[in-house]
Design a protein around this motif. Structure first.
Motif, PDB file in Angstrom:
ATOM      1  N   GLY A  23       0.829  -1.206   0.000  1.00  0.00           N
ATOM      2  CA  GLY A  23       0.000   0.000   0.000  1.00  0.00           C
ATOM      3  C   GLY A  23       0.852   1.239   0.000  1.00  0.00           C
ATOM      4  N   THR A  24       0.189   2.385   0.040  1.00  0.00           N
ATOM      5  CA  THR A  24       0.887   3.676   0.037  1.00  0.00           C
ATOM      6  C   THR A  24       1.002   4.187   1.467  1.00  0.00           C
ATOM      7  N   ILE A  25       2.192   4.617   1.841  1.00  0.00           N
ATOM      8  CA  ILE A  25       2.478   5.108   3.191  1.00  0.00           C
ATOM      9  C   ILE A  25       2.423   6.632   3.198  1.00  0.00           C
ATOM     10  N   ALA A  26       1.735   7.202   4.180  1.00  0.00           N
ATOM     11  CA  ALA A  26       1.702   8.649   4.379  1.00  0.00           C
ATOM     12  C   ALA A  26       2.743   9.017   5.438  1.00  0.00           C
ATOM     13  N   MET A  57      -4.467  14.576   4.275  1.00  0.00           N
ATOM     14  CA  MET A  57      -4.378  13.186   3.835  1.00  0.00           C
ATOM     15  C   MET A  57      -5.760  12.637   3.485  1.00  0.00           C
ATOM     16  N   LEU A  58      -6.767  12.962   4.304  1.00  0.00           N
ATOM     17  CA  LEU A  58      -8.129  12.511   4.013  1.00  0.00           C
ATOM     18  C   LEU A  58      -8.630  13.101   2.696  1.00  0.00           C
ATOM     19  N   GLU A  59      -8.308  14.364   2.453  1.00  0.00           N
ATOM     20  CA  GLU A  59      -8.693  14.986   1.182  1.00  0.00           C
ATOM     21  C   GLU A  59      -7.997  14.300   0.013  1.00  0.00           C
ATOM     22  N   GLU A  60      -6.735  13.905   0.208  1.00  0.00           N
ATOM     23  CA  GLU A  60      -6.000  13.197  -0.835  1.00  0.00           C
ATOM     24  C   GLU A  60      -6.615  11.825  -1.091  1.00  0.00           C
ATOM     25  N   GLY A  63      -9.302   8.295  -4.429  1.00  0.00           N
ATOM     26  CA  GLY A  63     -10.090   7.088  -4.247  1.00  0.00           C
ATOM     27  C   GLY A  63      -9.300   5.936  -3.657  1.00  0.00           C
ATOM     28  N   THR A  64      -8.113   6.209  -3.131  1.00  0.00           N
ATOM     29  CA  THR A  64      -7.252   5.175  -2.552  1.00  0.00           C
ATOM     30  C   THR A  64      -6.868   5.567  -1.130  1.00  0.00           C
TER      31      THR A  64
END
Length: 225
Positions: A68-71, A150-153, A158-159
């Motif tokens: 997955g993608t890490i923030a 981050m939530l907006e991103e 959509g991921t």
């Protein structure tokens, strides 16, 4: 009379000495138990565990079965001297793995903005998050701005991000930590990595302060699911 007084003083001295010995013994038992636990854990890891499972290294680190993608959250106030080198180093070190770096800055911290903006213009893995309020506020407030961004991103793409990594603006990152986070978060809700503090340079006063903070800030970095 004098002999009786001397006898009383000797008795009092012996009682106080006995009390001190008992107190020191009780106080030392917990330290001794910690030592025993450390030695037992060291024995278990070195003999019982590693004899059955080879020690894993970054060279043998497998890929996550659910990548997955890490923030990565980096709050910054007054970090113009260090934030630029830190971000450039992170972007160059993390050549493998999916991630986005969210940097929290303030509208009245022009020096930090000037250090971050050119890097963000050249690399879309870096997202600048400007606080609505002038700084300084609190680190929690800055992290909340990063969280909302981050939530907006996530809504825009959509991921969902797989995990959140917390870093400071002066951190020197490890090249394999994104891969390690991506793997370990499959098994754990919280992952902590040890931090190696770097001693300061300069005069004795600068080294004294820097080395003191090396001990204070030698804490693991956190990654939350």
């Amino acid at each position: 009379m004098a002999q009786s007084l001397a006898t009383v003083l000797v008795v009092i001295y012996q009682e106080i000495l006995l009390f001190a010995v008992v107190g020191l013994t009780i106080g030392g038992i917990d330290d001794f138990l910690v030592d025993i636990m450390f030695l037992a854990r060291r024995w278990w890891r070195n003999i019982a565990v590693y004899s059955r499972h080879p020690r894993m290294t970054t060279a043998t680190l497998p890929a996550s079965s659910r990548p997955g993608t890490i923030a990565v959250f980096v709050p910054a106030w007054g970090e113009a001297d260090v934030i630029g080198p830190m971000l450039r180093n992170a972007l160059s070190q993390w050549s493998i793995g999916r991630y986005r770096i969210f940097v929290g800055v303030y509208p009245n911290d022009l020096a930090t903005l000037a250090a971050v903006n050119p890097i963000a213009d050249q690399d879309d893995r870096l997202v600048i998050c400007v606080n609505e309020r002038p700084g300084p506020t609190t680190k929690a407030d800055c992290l909340n701005v990063l969280w909302r961004t981050m939530l907006e991103e996530e809504e825009r793409t959509g991921t969902k991000f797989k995990a959140i990594v917390l870093h400071d603006a002066e951190d020197v990152v490890h090249a394999d930590e994104i891969r390690l986070f991506d793997l370990m978060i499959d098994r754990f809700q919280l992952v902590q990595l040890p931090v190696l503090p770097l001693t300061g340079e300069g005069g004795w006063w600068s080294r004294a302060i820097a080395n003191h903070y090396c001990d204070e800030f030698a804490e693991p970095r956190l990654m939350l699911a």
